[in-house]
Design an enzyme around this catalytic site. Structure first.
Site, PDB file in Angstrom:
ATOM      1  N   SER A  75       3.577   4.166 -15.417  1.00 38.99           N
ATOM      2  CA  SER A  75       2.771   4.775 -16.202  1.00 38.99           C
ATOM      3  C   SER A  75       0.865   4.837 -15.331  1.00 38.99           C
ATOM      4  O   SER A  75       0.747   4.207 -14.343  1.00 38.99           O
ATOM      5  CB  SER A  75       2.164   3.940 -16.949  1.00 38.99           C
ATOM      6  OG  SER A  75       3.211   3.885 -17.972  1.00 38.99           O
ATOM      7  N   GLY A  92       0.663  -1.280  -0.460  1.00 41.17           N
ATOM      8  CA  GLY A  92       0.202  -0.506  -0.297  1.00 41.17           C
ATOM      9  C   GLY A  92       0.857   1.582   0.293  1.00 41.17           C
ATOM     10  O   GLY A  92       0.270   2.268   0.653  1.00 41.17           O
ATOM     11  N   ASN A  96      -5.534   2.718 -12.499  1.00 35.73           N
ATOM     12  CA  ASN A  96      -4.184   2.070 -12.060  1.00 35.73           C
ATOM     13  C   ASN A  96      -2.592   2.844 -12.212  1.00 35.73           C
ATOM     14  O   ASN A  96      -3.286   3.070 -13.160  1.00 35.73           O
ATOM     15  CB  ASN A  96      -4.585   0.739 -12.824  1.00 35.73           C
ATOM     16  CG  ASN A  96      -3.506  -0.522 -12.252  1.00 35.73           C
ATOM     17  OD1 ASN A  96      -3.315  -0.226 -10.937  1.00 35.73           O
ATOM     18  ND2 ASN A  96      -2.773  -1.315 -13.561  1.00 35.73           N
ATOM     19  N   ARG A 115      -6.237  -8.523  -8.097  1.00 31.48           N
ATOM     20  CA  ARG A 115      -7.634  -9.102  -8.076  1.00 31.48           C
ATOM     21  C   ARG A 115      -8.092  -8.587 -10.034  1.00 31.48           C
ATOM     22  O   ARG A 115      -8.038  -7.085 -10.054  1.00 31.48           O
ATOM     23  CB  ARG A 115      -8.230  -9.075  -7.383  1.00 31.48           C
ATOM     24  CG  ARG A 115      -9.505  -9.643  -7.824  1.00 31.48           C
ATOM     25  CD  ARG A 115      -9.835  -9.808  -6.343  1.00 31.48           C
ATOM     26  NE  ARG A 115     -11.647 -10.178  -7.248  1.00 31.48           N
ATOM     27  CZ  ARG A 115     -12.306 -11.856  -5.796  1.00 31.48           C
ATOM     28  NH1 ARG A 115     -11.638 -11.847  -5.454  1.00 31.48           N
ATOM     29  NH2 ARG A 115     -13.217 -11.911  -6.858  1.00 31.48           N
ATOM     30  N   GLU A 148       6.352   6.598  -8.294  1.00 33.73           N
ATOM     31  CA  GLU A 148       5.419   5.965  -8.580  1.00 33.73           C
ATOM     32  C   GLU A 148       4.368   7.056  -7.777  1.00 33.73           C
ATOM     33  O   GLU A 148       3.865   7.302  -7.809  1.00 33.73           O
ATOM     34  CB  GLU A 148       5.114   4.840  -8.316  1.00 33.73           C
ATOM     35  CG  GLU A 148       5.588   3.870  -9.199  1.00 33.73           C
ATOM     36  CD  GLU A 148       4.948   1.824  -9.041  1.00 33.73           C
ATOM     37  OE1 GLU A 148       4.445   1.921  -7.815  1.00 33.73           O
ATOM     38  OE2 GLU A 148       5.940   1.663  -9.402  1.00 33.73           O
TER      39      GLU A 148
HETATM   40  C1  GRF Z   1       3.521  -1.144  -7.621  1.00 34.51           C
HETATM   41  O1  GRF Z   1       4.826  -1.503  -8.403  1.00 34.51           O
HETATM   42  C2  GRF Z   1       2.765  -0.608  -8.622  1.00 34.51           C
HETATM   43  O2  GRF Z   1       2.933   0.131  -9.601  1.00 34.51           O
HETATM   44  C3  GRF Z   1       2.336  -1.959  -9.188  1.00 34.51           C
HETATM   45  O3  GRF Z   1       2.159  -2.568  -7.705  1.00 34.51           O
HETATM   46  C4  GRF Z   1       2.748  -1.849  -6.945  1.00 34.51           C
HETATM   47  C5  GRF Z   1       2.143  -1.650  -5.398  1.00 34.51           C
HETATM   48  O4  GRF Z   1       2.806  -0.997  -4.809  1.00 34.51           O
HETATM   49  N1  GRF Z   1       1.249  -1.925  -9.167  1.00 34.51           N
HETATM   50  P1  GRF Z   1       2.726  -0.750  -3.264  1.00 34.51           P
HETATM   51  O5  GRF Z   1       1.321  -1.590  -2.512  1.00 34.51           O
HETATM   52  O6  GRF Z   1       1.756   0.384  -4.024  1.00 34.51           O
HETATM   53  O7  GRF Z   1       3.600  -0.186  -2.429  1.00 34.51           O
END
Ligand code: GRF
Length: 186
Positions: free
Chosen positions: A134, A15, A105, A89, A172
């Site tokens: 992305s 998370g 996403n 999921r 991110e």
């Molecule tokens: C991240 O790398 C995201 O890009 C991918 O899953 C990972 C989730 O990490 N979809 P977190 O749970 O946000 O730390």
């Protein structure tokens, strides 16, 4: 009328992106954090902050029935936008249709490169010079909806999948709150 600025975040694990979305919320409000993993690490942090959570693993019921129950929980909390953040999921076509154009996403690659899993190792194997992340709209096709924003992260000579993942994750956390805010205020 669903208010797009009321955001529900869906997680399955750590998370860290969800935390970035909550901590950097500007122009939107996180009204619920939901999970298909009742023991997802990220949920403890949310509960400690007094934010609403919803969690259920859906044992014993059909995939679409799970999605209908999840959807009802999101609607009950007045969510208008859904941000997937490590939600492991695949949502059913029924759910995608129900929330069409309202689900985002974050994906750890420069889409359309490397849809699916193991993105960092695949970038290293291809000897790419840049990786990145992305934010995209979620459609029925995995990691294939419109890309709303990207950040490039240089790949260093001594990178392995772990070190690259860590640097992309920092990007991110900067990208997702910004793109989400722009999206709900567009
Ligand atoms: C991240 O790398 C995201 O890009 C991918 O899953 C990972 C989730 O990490 N979809 P977190 O749970 O946000 O730390």
């Amino acid at each position: 009328m669903r208010d797009p600025k009321r955001v529900a975040v869906l997680i399955s694990g750590r998370g860290s992106n969800m935390r970035a979305l909550v901590e950097q919320a500007s122009g939107y409000e996180v009204v619920l954090v939901a999970s298909n993993k009742p023991h997802a690490e990220g949920l403890d942090w949310v509960r400690a902050r007094g934010l609403p959570t919803w969690a259920w693993d859906g044992t014993g019921i059909d995939k679409v029935d799970f999605d209908r129950i999840l959807s009802a929980a999101l609607a009950d909390h007045g969510a208008g936008t859904i941000a997937l953040a490590g939600f492991m999921r695949i949502l059913s076509p029924w759910f995608i249709e129900e929330w069409r154009g309202r689900v985002l996403n974050i994906h750890p690659s420069l889409l359309p490169k490397y849809r699916g899993l193991d993105t960092h190792q695949r970038a290293l194997d291809a000897k790419d010079e840049v990786g990145g992340c992305s934010v995209h709209v979620v459609t029925e096709e995995l990691d294939a909806g419109d890309v709303l924003g990207q950040v490039e992260v240089p790949i260093l000579a001594d990178d392995d999948a772990k070190s690259l993942e860590q640097r992309v994750l920092v990007a991110e956390h900067q990208l997702y709150p910004k793109v989400l805010s722009e999206f709900v205020n567009r």
